[in-house]
Motif scaffolding. Structure first.
Motif, PDB file in Angstrom:
ATOM      1  N   GLN A  39       0.799  -1.084  -0.134  1.00  0.00           N
ATOM      2  CA  GLN A  39       0.140   0.037   0.156  1.00  0.00           C
ATOM      3  C   GLN A  39       1.079   1.261   0.096  1.00  0.00           C
ATOM      4  N   ALA A  40       0.671   1.786  -1.105  1.00  0.00           N
ATOM      5  CA  ALA A  40       1.490   3.420  -1.053  1.00  0.00           C
ATOM      6  C   ALA A  40       0.457   4.351  -0.699  1.00  0.00           C
ATOM      7  N   PRO A  41       1.239   5.465  -0.043  1.00  0.00           N
ATOM      8  CA  PRO A  41       0.548   6.568   0.337  1.00  0.00           C
ATOM      9  C   PRO A  41      -0.695   6.859  -0.481  1.00  0.00           C
ATOM     10  N   GLY A  42      -2.004   7.223  -0.172  1.00  0.00           N
ATOM     11  CA  GLY A  42      -2.813   7.504  -0.898  1.00  0.00           C
ATOM     12  C   GLY A  42      -3.478   6.720  -1.763  1.00  0.00           C
ATOM     13  N   GLN A  82      11.508 -11.744  -2.724  1.00  0.00           N
ATOM     14  CA  GLN A  82      12.904 -11.230  -3.267  1.00  0.00           C
ATOM     15  C   GLN A  82      12.426 -10.196  -4.398  1.00  0.00           C
ATOM     16  N   MET A  83      12.897  -8.895  -4.108  1.00  0.00           N
ATOM     17  CA  MET A  83      12.498  -7.889  -4.898  1.00  0.00           C
ATOM     18  C   MET A  83      13.763  -7.294  -5.685  1.00  0.00           C
ATOM     19  N   ASN A  84      13.960  -7.329  -7.097  1.00  0.00           N
ATOM     20  CA  ASN A  84      14.977  -6.716  -7.746  1.00  0.00           C
ATOM     21  C   ASN A  84      14.477  -5.708  -8.808  1.00  0.00           C
ATOM     22  N   SER A  85      15.317  -4.879  -9.292  1.00  0.00           N
ATOM     23  CA  SER A  85      15.028  -3.900 -10.050  1.00  0.00           C
ATOM     24  C   SER A  85      14.198  -3.032  -9.514  1.00  0.00           C
ATOM     25  N   LEU A  86      14.406  -2.592  -8.409  1.00  0.00           N
ATOM     26  CA  LEU A  86      13.203  -1.693  -7.655  1.00  0.00           C
ATOM     27  C   LEU A  86      13.368  -0.376  -8.400  1.00  0.00           C
ATOM     28  N   SER A  87      12.101   0.285  -8.524  1.00  0.00           N
ATOM     29  CA  SER A  87      11.712   1.465  -9.074  1.00  0.00           C
ATOM     30  C   SER A  87      10.956   2.335  -7.805  1.00  0.00           C
ATOM     31  N   THR A  88      10.976   3.735  -8.130  1.00  0.00           N
ATOM     32  CA  THR A  88      10.337   4.476  -6.851  1.00  0.00           C
ATOM     33  C   THR A  88       8.832   4.093  -6.821  1.00  0.00           C
ATOM     34  N   GLU A  89       8.240   3.565  -7.922  1.00  0.00           N
ATOM     35  CA  GLU A  89       7.159   2.940  -7.874  1.00  0.00           C
ATOM     36  C   GLU A  89       6.488   1.967  -6.977  1.00  0.00           C
ATOM     37  N   ASP A  90       7.811   1.229  -6.710  1.00  0.00           N
ATOM     38  CA  ASP A  90       7.586   0.187  -5.576  1.00  0.00           C
ATOM     39  C   ASP A  90       7.358   0.719  -4.193  1.00  0.00           C
ATOM     40  N   THR A  91       7.885   1.858  -4.188  1.00  0.00           N
ATOM     41  CA  THR A  91       7.761   2.433  -2.602  1.00  0.00           C
ATOM     42  C   THR A  91       6.222   2.240  -2.036  1.00  0.00           C
ATOM     43  N   ALA A  92       6.227   1.596  -0.821  1.00  0.00           N
ATOM     44  CA  ALA A  92       5.009   1.234  -0.097  1.00  0.00           C
ATOM     45  C   ALA A  92       5.398   0.616   1.112  1.00  0.00           C
ATOM     46  N   VAL A  93       4.142   0.335   2.001  1.00  0.00           N
ATOM     47  CA  VAL A  93       4.271  -0.585   2.996  1.00  0.00           C
ATOM     48  C   VAL A  93       3.907  -1.993   2.585  1.00  0.00           C
ATOM     49  N   GLU A 112      -7.321 -13.670   5.397  1.00  0.00           N
ATOM     50  CA  GLU A 112      -7.970 -13.731   6.721  1.00  0.00           C
ATOM     51  C   GLU A 112      -7.137 -13.294   7.909  1.00  0.00           C
ATOM     52  N   TYR A 113      -5.775 -13.263   7.429  1.00  0.00           N
ATOM     53  CA  TYR A 113      -4.751 -13.062   8.765  1.00  0.00           C
ATOM     54  C   TYR A 113      -3.600 -11.994   7.901  1.00  0.00           C
ATOM     55  N   TRP A 114      -3.312 -10.882   8.700  1.00  0.00           N
ATOM     56  CA  TRP A 114      -2.346  -9.981   8.139  1.00  0.00           C
ATOM     57  C   TRP A 114      -1.296  -9.475   9.284  1.00  0.00           C
ATOM     58  N   GLY A 115      -0.177  -9.190   8.674  1.00  0.00           N
ATOM     59  CA  GLY A 115       0.920  -8.705   9.430  1.00  0.00           C
ATOM     60  C   GLY A 115       0.658  -7.084   9.541  1.00  0.00           C
ATOM     61  N   ARG A 116       1.486  -6.558  10.289  1.00  0.00           N
ATOM     62  CA  ARG A 116       1.470  -4.915  10.486  1.00  0.00           C
ATOM     63  C   ARG A 116       2.272  -4.235   9.441  1.00  0.00           C
ATOM     64  N   GLY A 117       3.229  -4.844   8.456  1.00  0.00           N
ATOM     65  CA  GLY A 117       3.655  -4.157   7.283  1.00  0.00           C
ATOM     66  C   GLY A 117       4.983  -3.915   7.556  1.00  0.00           C
ATOM     67  N   THR A 118       5.846  -3.577   6.620  1.00  0.00           N
ATOM     68  CA  THR A 118       7.405  -3.222   6.498  1.00  0.00           C
ATOM     69  C   THR A 118       7.435  -2.095   5.561  1.00  0.00           C
ATOM     70  N   GLN A 119       8.061  -0.901   5.842  1.00  0.00           N
ATOM     71  CA  GLN A 119       8.047  -0.030   4.831  1.00  0.00           C
ATOM     72  C   GLN A 119       9.320  -0.257   3.858  1.00  0.00           C
ATOM     73  N   VAL A 120       9.102  -0.163   2.743  1.00  0.00           N
ATOM     74  CA  VAL A 120       9.975  -0.263   1.490  1.00  0.00           C
ATOM     75  C   VAL A 120       9.892   1.198   0.832  1.00  0.00           C
ATOM     76  N   THR A 121      11.199   1.861   0.864  1.00  0.00           N
ATOM     77  CA  THR A 121      11.420   3.181   0.159  1.00  0.00           C
ATOM     78  C   THR A 121      12.389   3.069  -0.965  1.00  0.00           C
ATOM     79  N   VAL A 122      12.121   3.204  -2.167  1.00  0.00           N
ATOM     80  CA  VAL A 122      13.031   3.342  -3.316  1.00  0.00           C
ATOM     81  C   VAL A 122      13.368   4.768  -3.438  1.00  0.00           C
ATOM     82  N   SER A 123      14.571   5.003  -3.731  1.00  0.00           N
ATOM     83  CA  SER A 123      14.683   6.532  -3.852  1.00  0.00           C
ATOM     84  C   SER A 123      15.481   6.566  -5.275  1.00  0.00           C
ATOM     85  N   SER A 124      15.244   7.722  -5.858  1.00  0.00           N
ATOM     86  CA  SER A 124      15.648   7.974  -7.348  1.00  0.00           C
ATOM     87  C   SER A 124      17.063   8.373  -7.474  1.00  0.00           C
TER      88      SER A 124
END
Length: 124
Positions: A39-42, A82-93, A112-124
Motif C-alpha cells: 500500500q502506497a501513500p494515498g 525477493q525484490m529486484n530492479s526496484l523503482s520508485t513506484e515500488d515504494t509502499a508498506v 484472513e490474517y495480516w501482518g502489520r507491514g514493513t516499509q520499503v522506500t526506493v529513492s531515485s
C-alpha cells in the motif's frame, strides 16, 4: 490462528534489491495460502504475489512479474519476497497475508490474517 510479522524493509536506491521476510507463528503454516500486498501513500492496498501451500505454484501482479520472486520455507514457518530492479513506484508498506483457499487470488478481502507491514522506500 496464525500471527504474521514482516521484516526486511528499508531504503534502497532505484535499481537495487531487497528481500522481505514474513515470520509465521501460532498456526499450521503449511495449511495456508500466503500472499504479499503493498500500500502506497494515498492508494488502496494492492496484490503483489501469492503462492500455494507447498510453494509449487505462484502468481504475480503484472507490475512485479519478472522482478519479484515469492517463496516459502514451511520447515521454518517463513515466507519471502525477493525484490529486484526496484523503482520508485515500488515504494509502499508491504504486508504479508494468509488464507485457506487459493481462489480468488488477488482480492484483499479474501485474506484472513495480516501482518502489520514493513516499509520499503526506493529513492531515485
Amino acid at each position: 490462528q496464525v500471527q504474521l510479522v514482516e521484516s526486511g524493509g528499508g531504503l534502497v536506491q532505484a535499481g537495487g534489491s531487497l528481500r522481505l521476510f514474513c515470520a509465521a507463528s501460532g498456526g499450521n503454516f503449511n495449511s495456508y495460502i500466503m500472499g504479499w500486498f503493498r500500500q502506497a501513500p494515498g492508494k488502496e492496498r494492492e496484490f503483489v504475489a501469492a503462492l500455494t501451500r507447498s510453494g509449487s505454484r505462484t502468481y504475480y501482479a503484472d507490475s512485479v512479474k519478472g522482478r519479484f520472486t515469492i517463496s516459502r520455507d514451511n520447515a521454518k514457518n517463513m515466507m519471502y519476497l525477493q525484490m529486484n530492479s526496484l523503482s520508485t513506484e515500488d515504494t509502499a508498506v508491504y504486508y504479508c497475508a494468509a488464507k485457506h483457499h487459493w481462489f480468488p487470488i488477488t482480492r484483499t478481502g479474501d485474506y484472513e490474517y495480516w501482518g502489520r507491514g514493513t516499509q520499503v522506500t526506493v529513492s531515485s
